[in-house]
Write a protein that holds these residues in place. Structure first.
Motif, PDB file in Angstrom:
ATOM      1  N   ILE A 176      13.497 -19.974 -32.808  1.00  0.00           N
ATOM      2  CA  ILE A 176      12.079 -20.649 -32.062  1.00  0.00           C
ATOM      3  C   ILE A 176      11.935 -20.740 -30.588  1.00  0.00           C
ATOM      4  O   ILE A 176      11.481 -21.325 -29.505  1.00  0.00           O
ATOM      5  CB  ILE A 176      12.810 -22.533 -31.676  1.00  0.00           C
ATOM      6  N   ALA A 177      13.354 -20.563 -30.091  1.00  0.00           N
ATOM      7  CA  ALA A 177      13.051 -19.549 -28.453  1.00  0.00           C
ATOM      8  C   ALA A 177      11.917 -18.778 -28.454  1.00  0.00           C
ATOM      9  O   ALA A 177      11.638 -18.097 -27.109  1.00  0.00           O
ATOM     10  CB  ALA A 177      14.389 -19.694 -27.804  1.00  0.00           C
ATOM     11  N   VAL A 178      12.599 -17.929 -29.180  1.00  0.00           N
ATOM     12  CA  VAL A 178      11.256 -16.757 -28.975  1.00  0.00           C
ATOM     13  C   VAL A 178      10.071 -16.702 -29.651  1.00  0.00           C
ATOM     14  O   VAL A 178       9.433 -16.321 -28.455  1.00  0.00           O
ATOM     15  CB  VAL A 178      11.794 -15.316 -30.220  1.00  0.00           C
ATOM     16  N   VAL A 179       9.730 -17.939 -29.924  1.00  0.00           N
ATOM     17  CA  VAL A 179       8.522 -18.657 -30.832  1.00  0.00           C
ATOM     18  C   VAL A 179       7.698 -19.005 -29.324  1.00  0.00           C
ATOM     19  O   VAL A 179       6.674 -19.017 -29.327  1.00  0.00           O
ATOM     20  CB  VAL A 179       8.153 -19.004 -31.736  1.00  0.00           C
ATOM     21  N   ILE A 180       8.529 -19.969 -28.900  1.00  0.00           N
ATOM     22  CA  ILE A 180       7.944 -20.841 -27.677  1.00  0.00           C
ATOM     23  C   ILE A 180       8.134 -19.509 -25.870  1.00  0.00           C
ATOM     24  O   ILE A 180       6.796 -19.491 -25.987  1.00  0.00           O
ATOM     25  CB  ILE A 180       9.807 -22.216 -26.632  1.00  0.00           C
ATOM     26  N   TYR A 181       8.346 -18.178 -26.759  1.00  0.00           N
ATOM     27  CA  TYR A 181       8.498 -17.754 -25.745  1.00  0.00           C
ATOM     28  C   TYR A 181       7.417 -16.740 -25.518  1.00  0.00           C
ATOM     29  O   TYR A 181       6.439 -16.432 -24.849  1.00  0.00           O
ATOM     30  CB  TYR A 181       9.212 -17.011 -24.769  1.00  0.00           C
ATOM     31  N   ALA A 182       6.813 -16.406 -26.880  1.00  0.00           N
ATOM     32  CA  ALA A 182       6.272 -15.388 -27.342  1.00  0.00           C
ATOM     33  C   ALA A 182       4.726 -15.865 -27.600  1.00  0.00           C
ATOM     34  O   ALA A 182       3.773 -14.899 -27.507  1.00  0.00           O
ATOM     35  CB  ALA A 182       6.421 -14.419 -28.350  1.00  0.00           C
ATOM     36  N   PRO A 226     -11.201  -8.954 -32.744  1.00  0.00           N
ATOM     37  CA  PRO A 226     -10.701  -8.137 -31.388  1.00  0.00           C
ATOM     38  C   PRO A 226      -9.432  -8.801 -31.139  1.00  0.00           C
ATOM     39  O   PRO A 226      -8.441  -8.310 -30.548  1.00  0.00           O
ATOM     40  CB  PRO A 226     -12.058  -7.024 -31.660  1.00  0.00           C
ATOM     41  N   THR A 227     -10.274  -9.373 -30.408  1.00  0.00           N
ATOM     42  CA  THR A 227      -9.489 -10.092 -28.961  1.00  0.00           C
ATOM     43  C   THR A 227      -7.931 -10.589 -29.519  1.00  0.00           C
ATOM     44  O   THR A 227      -6.843 -10.741 -29.327  1.00  0.00           O
ATOM     45  CB  THR A 227     -10.121 -11.097 -28.748  1.00  0.00           C
ATOM     46  N   ILE A 228      -8.209 -11.522 -30.656  1.00  0.00           N
ATOM     47  CA  ILE A 228      -7.220 -12.168 -31.786  1.00  0.00           C
ATOM     48  C   ILE A 228      -6.140 -10.706 -31.826  1.00  0.00           C
ATOM     49  O   ILE A 228      -4.772 -11.532 -32.130  1.00  0.00           O
ATOM     50  CB  ILE A 228      -7.162 -12.406 -32.345  1.00  0.00           C
ATOM     51  N   MET A 229      -6.714 -10.186 -32.168  1.00  0.00           N
ATOM     52  CA  MET A 229      -5.312  -8.564 -32.444  1.00  0.00           C
ATOM     53  C   MET A 229      -4.701  -8.350 -31.015  1.00  0.00           C
ATOM     54  O   MET A 229      -3.710  -8.195 -31.521  1.00  0.00           O
ATOM     55  CB  MET A 229      -6.367  -7.629 -33.241  1.00  0.00           C
ATOM     56  N   ALA A 230      -5.739  -8.477 -30.290  1.00  0.00           N
ATOM     57  CA  ALA A 230      -4.858  -7.943 -29.351  1.00  0.00           C
ATOM     58  C   ALA A 230      -3.454  -9.410 -28.425  1.00  0.00           C
ATOM     59  O   ALA A 230      -1.965  -8.687 -28.577  1.00  0.00           O
ATOM     60  CB  ALA A 230      -5.437  -8.285 -27.502  1.00  0.00           C
ATOM     61  N   GLY A 231      -3.698 -10.405 -29.230  1.00  0.00           N
ATOM     62  CA  GLY A 231      -2.990 -11.702 -28.916  1.00  0.00           C
ATOM     63  C   GLY A 231      -2.060 -11.492 -29.585  1.00  0.00           C
ATOM     64  O   GLY A 231      -0.944 -11.567 -29.417  1.00  0.00           O
ATOM     65  N   ILE A 232      -1.752 -10.921 -30.943  1.00  0.00           N
ATOM     66  CA  ILE A 232      -1.256 -10.896 -31.816  1.00  0.00           C
ATOM     67  C   ILE A 232       0.039  -9.693 -31.603  1.00  0.00           C
ATOM     68  O   ILE A 232       1.235  -9.665 -31.305  1.00  0.00           O
ATOM     69  CB  ILE A 232      -1.684 -10.604 -33.068  1.00  0.00           C
ATOM     70  N   ASN A 233      -1.123  -8.220 -30.543  1.00  0.00           N
ATOM     71  CA  ASN A 233       0.433  -7.515 -29.984  1.00  0.00           C
ATOM     72  C   ASN A 233       1.115  -8.042 -29.106  1.00  0.00           C
ATOM     73  O   ASN A 233       2.005  -7.367 -29.003  1.00  0.00           O
ATOM     74  CB  ASN A 233      -0.848  -6.392 -29.776  1.00  0.00           C
ATOM     75  N   GLN A 234       0.748  -8.615 -28.516  1.00  0.00           N
ATOM     76  CA  GLN A 234       0.639  -8.834 -27.829  1.00  0.00           C
ATOM     77  C   GLN A 234       2.103  -9.950 -27.419  1.00  0.00           C
ATOM     78  O   GLN A 234       3.738 -10.296 -26.990  1.00  0.00           O
ATOM     79  CB  GLN A 234       0.368  -9.789 -26.260  1.00  0.00           C
ATOM     80  N   THR A 235       2.328 -10.658 -28.743  1.00  0.00           N
ATOM     81  CA  THR A 235       3.190 -11.701 -28.940  1.00  0.00           C
ATOM     82  C   THR A 235       4.468 -10.882 -29.779  1.00  0.00           C
ATOM     83  O   THR A 235       6.136 -11.722 -29.457  1.00  0.00           O
ATOM     84  CB  THR A 235       2.638 -12.702 -30.441  1.00  0.00           C
ATOM     85  N   ILE A 236       3.573  -9.519 -30.328  1.00  0.00           N
ATOM     86  CA  ILE A 236       4.829  -9.335 -30.874  1.00  0.00           C
ATOM     87  C   ILE A 236       5.608  -8.037 -29.817  1.00  0.00           C
ATOM     88  O   ILE A 236       7.384  -8.453 -29.745  1.00  0.00           O
ATOM     89  CB  ILE A 236       4.204  -8.216 -31.574  1.00  0.00           C
ATOM     90  N   MET A 237       5.007  -8.197 -28.938  1.00  0.00           N
ATOM     91  CA  MET A 237       5.812  -7.051 -27.393  1.00  0.00           C
ATOM     92  C   MET A 237       6.738  -8.494 -27.359  1.00  0.00           C
ATOM     93  O   MET A 237       7.566  -7.914 -26.619  1.00  0.00           O
ATOM     94  CB  MET A 237       4.759  -6.532 -26.224  1.00  0.00           C
ATOM     95  N   PHE A 284       4.808  -0.622 -33.988  1.00  0.00           N
ATOM     96  CA  PHE A 284       3.819  -2.238 -33.389  1.00  0.00           C
ATOM     97  C   PHE A 284       2.915  -2.079 -32.625  1.00  0.00           C
ATOM     98  O   PHE A 284       1.727  -2.799 -33.771  1.00  0.00           O
ATOM     99  CB  PHE A 284       4.614  -3.122 -33.057  1.00  0.00           C
ATOM    100  N   ASP A 285       2.669  -1.685 -31.388  1.00  0.00           N
ATOM    101  CA  ASP A 285       1.494  -1.480 -30.386  1.00  0.00           C
ATOM    102  C   ASP A 285       0.992  -0.483 -30.867  1.00  0.00           C
ATOM    103  O   ASP A 285      -0.865  -0.737 -30.969  1.00  0.00           O
ATOM    104  CB  ASP A 285       2.410  -0.870 -28.877  1.00  0.00           C
TER     105      ASP A 285
END
Length: 304
Positions: A176-182, A226-237, A284-285
């Motif tokens: 949960i802490a990771v999800v809140i941050y990411a 494409p922009t949503i995929m950038a969001g997924i990328n940042q979430t993973i990082m 992932f990136d």
């Protein structure tokens, strides 16, 4: 009269800090006791609600760790190649995972991968609808934006306090802490991608009699991918970055090893686990970036 007031003013001002400390102490005690009462009253209900999440995380972690390494490596290489269609990234993935296994960090890496996978799935399922809501409602955006600002600027250790008070120590509170941050990048970039869709395309959809729902799912979301995929990328990082902090409350994997190395000043242990985290992040990136470029090219061909 004025002189008497001037003489009394310093005494009044001197009492302000004490009054402020007293009021703040009362406020803190009230909030803390109220939160503890809430946890005592509803803690069991919240734990029961989160139990399926615990089962899914345990199942995925067992799947990753119990699968033969060669089978997992082949599946991962296929996913990377099919997603990004980049042979260099695929070869780099295979070499990186072999090196991780060679230094004895395979099982911990699988645990971390399971955690990041679940965090990313939750962020996608929760973040995309919120981003769509923000894109379609200025009022929702004005309310949600300050919340996202707080989530992104609040020190990461602060997230752990209420989570630990509610759930205790374990994998779910760390998750949960990771999800809140990411999750903020997922929400913001979904909102941005939908808002950046060309108005002329939307006018053409209106001309063909498309409903709001049809415009959203047939025009706006595909063009915003494409922009949503950038969001997924940042979430993973950001999930990978938070794994080390979350290890303080019972999350295993590479983050736990890094924390152990910090506490005991083991340079080699910390470096090797850090290398494994960097390798996963790069995999992932590069894969998500390649997939985003493919979506961009496809969108330009279809709507060009």
């Amino acid at each position: 009269m004025a002189s008497t007031l001037c003489k009394a003013l310093p005494d009044i001002l001197c009492q302000f800090p004490e009054l402020g400390r007293s009021d703040m102490l009362t406020f803190r005690r009230t909030v803390d006791s109220g939160f503890k009462s809430f946890v005592r009253a509803y803690g069991d209900v919240i734990d029961t609600t989160m139990q399926p999440l615990q089962w899914f995380l345990n199942w995925l972690e067992n799947l990753f760790t119990d699968s033969p390494w060669i089978i997992f490596l082949i599946c991962l290489a296929l996913v990377v190649y099919i997603t990004g269609r980049d042979i260099k990234v695929t070869i780099g993935t295979i070499i990186s995972m072999l090196l991780i296994g060679f230094v004895g960090l395979w099982e911990d890496t699988m645990t971390t991968l399971a955690m990041v996978t679940v965090c990313t799935l939750i962020a996608i399922v929760v973040g995309i609808p919120i981003g769509i809501l923000m894109a379609r409602s200025e009022r929702a955006q004005s309310v949600i934006n300050p919340v996202l600002d707080v989530m992104q600027t609040m020190p990461t250790f602060v997230y752990l306090i209420p989570v630990v008070m509610i759930f205790g120590i374990g994998k779910v509170p760390g998750l949960i802490a990771v999800v809140i941050y990411a999750i903020p990048p997922m929400i913001r970039l979904t909102n941005l991608g939908i808002r950046l869709v060309d108005k002329e395309v939307l006018e053409a959809a209106d001309a063909f009699g498309s409903s709001n729902q049809q415009k959203l799912f047939n025009v706006q979301v595909p063009l915003a991918l494409p922009t949503i995929m950038a969001g997924i990328n940042q979430t993973i990082m950001m999930s990978l970055a938070m794994v080390v902090v979350a290890s303080m409350i019972g999350v295993g994997g590479l983050g736990k090893n890094v924390l152990f190395a910090i506490n005991n000043q083991y340079f080699t242990v910390g470096f090797l686990n850090g290398f494994a985290l960097v390798a996963i992040a790069i995999i992932f990136d590069r894969t998500s970036q390649a997939f985003g470029k493919r979506l961009q090219k496809h969108s330009e061909v279809v709507h060009g």
